[in-house]
Design an enzyme around this catalytic site. Structure first.
Site, short mmCIF file in Angstrom:
data_model
loop_
_atom_site.label_atom_id
_atom_site.label_comp_id
_atom_site.label_asym_id
_atom_site.label_seq_id
_atom_site.Cartn_x
_atom_site.Cartn_y
_atom_site.Cartn_z
N CYS A 70 0.87 -1.17 0.00
CA CYS A 70 0.00 0.00 0.00
C CYS A 70 0.90 1.23 0.00
O CYS A 70 1.64 1.46 0.95
CB CYS A 70 -0.91 0.01 1.23
N GLU A 94 -4.09 1.25 -5.47
CA GLU A 94 -3.11 0.36 -6.07
C GLU A 94 -3.02 0.72 -7.55
O GLU A 94 -3.91 1.38 -8.11
CB GLU A 94 -3.51 -1.11 -5.90
#
Length: 227
Positions: free
Chosen positions: A2, A103
Site C-alpha cells: 500500500c 493500487e
C-alpha cells in the site's frame, strides 16, 4: 503493498466509527484524499489506558539500521514476529483509519490507479506498527508502517497484496496492550477482512502525483462500474 491511501475524514469521525466515545487528540493533520509516504497522518493507539490520536510519520526505520536498511512503509504479516518488527508488535500496535487505498496496474509509464474501499462504505481500520516518541537523527525513527497480507486471489487483478483491515471491534482488540505478540499475530491472520468485503474501480491519474489532492481523485472514471 500500500503506497497511498484515502483518509478524507476528520479524526473525530473515525473515532466515532471506531465505537469509542472519546479519545485524546494530539492530531493537527488535515484530511486528505492522497496520503503519501513521508507525510504525517493520524493514527490510533492506546496510551495509559486511553485511546490517543497522534500524527505520525508514514515510514519507519530503526535508528540502528540507518546505514543498513531502507525506510519501510509496509511490513509483511508473515514477518511481523521477526527480530526487526517483533518489538513494535509488542509495544507499538496502532490502527490507521481511512476510507480507502490505492493500487496501480499496468506497465511503467502507463500505470492505472485504482481506489479500493469497503463495499458497505464503512471506514477501514488498517493495522499498523509504530514507534512513538521523539526521534534523534531521522523522523523515520518515530514512524509507522501498514501491515500487509497476501490478497488471497480476490484482488489479484489489482495487486497481490493488501493492507490488513479489521472491523472496529477486532481493531480495538489489536490495540489492547494485554494482548501478547502471538495473540496479536493470530488476530491479524484470522480476523482480517477478506477480498469479498472490498470493491474497487479505476480513477484518474492525478492521484499518481503525491502533491495532488481533492475529492476528484476518488471519482471513478466514466463508465466505470461501482460495486
Amino acid at each position: 503493498m500500500c503506497g497511498r491511501f484515502d483518509q478524507n475524514d476528520i479524526a473525530r469521525r473515525y473515532v466515532a466509527a471506531f465505537g469509542w466515545a472519546d479519545a485524546v487528540y494530539d492530531s493537527e493533520a488535515r484530511p486528505t484524499f492522497n496520503a503519501a509516504p513521508g507525510t504525517y497522518r493520524p493514527v490510533l493507539h492506546m496510551q495509559d489506558g486511553q485511546l490517543h490520536v497522534d500524527d505520525l510519520h508514514w515510514g519507519y526505520r530503526a535508528a540502528w539500521a540507518a546505514e543498513k536498511l531502507p525506510v519501510c512503509v509496509n511490513a509483511r504479516l508473515e514477518k511481523i514476529t521477526n527480530n526487526y518488527w517483533g518489538k513494535l508488535l509488542k509495544t507499538g500496535r496502532a490502527v490507521v483509519p481511512a476510507n480507502g487505498w490505492y493500487e496501480w496496474t499496468g506497465e511503467k509509464g502507463h500505470r492505472q490507479p485504482w481506489h479500493i474501499h469497503r463495499k458497505d462504505g464503512e471506514p477501514l481500520f488498517m493495522l499498523a506498527l509504530a514507534n512513538f516518541g521523539p526521534f534523534k537523527e531521522h523522523k523515520a525513527e518515530s514512524g509507522f508502517v501498514l501491515v500487509t497480507a497476501d490478497a488471497e486471489g480476490g484482488m489479484v487483478d489489482v495487486h497481490d497484496r493488501r493492507p490488513v483491515v479489521l472491523n472496529a471491534a477486532d481493531a480495538a482488540t489489536w490495540l489492547d496492550p494485554g494482548l501478547s505478540r502471538e495473540q496479536a499475530e493470530m488476530l491479524a491472520r484470522q480476523m482480517a477482512l477478506g477480498p469479498e468485503e472490498f470493491a474497487w474501480y479505476r480513477v484518474g491519474t492525478d492521484v499518481n502525483y503525491a502533491g495532488h489532492d481533492g475529492p476528484h481523485l476518488i471519482e471513478p472514471l466514466p463508465d466505470e462500474a461501482i460495486s
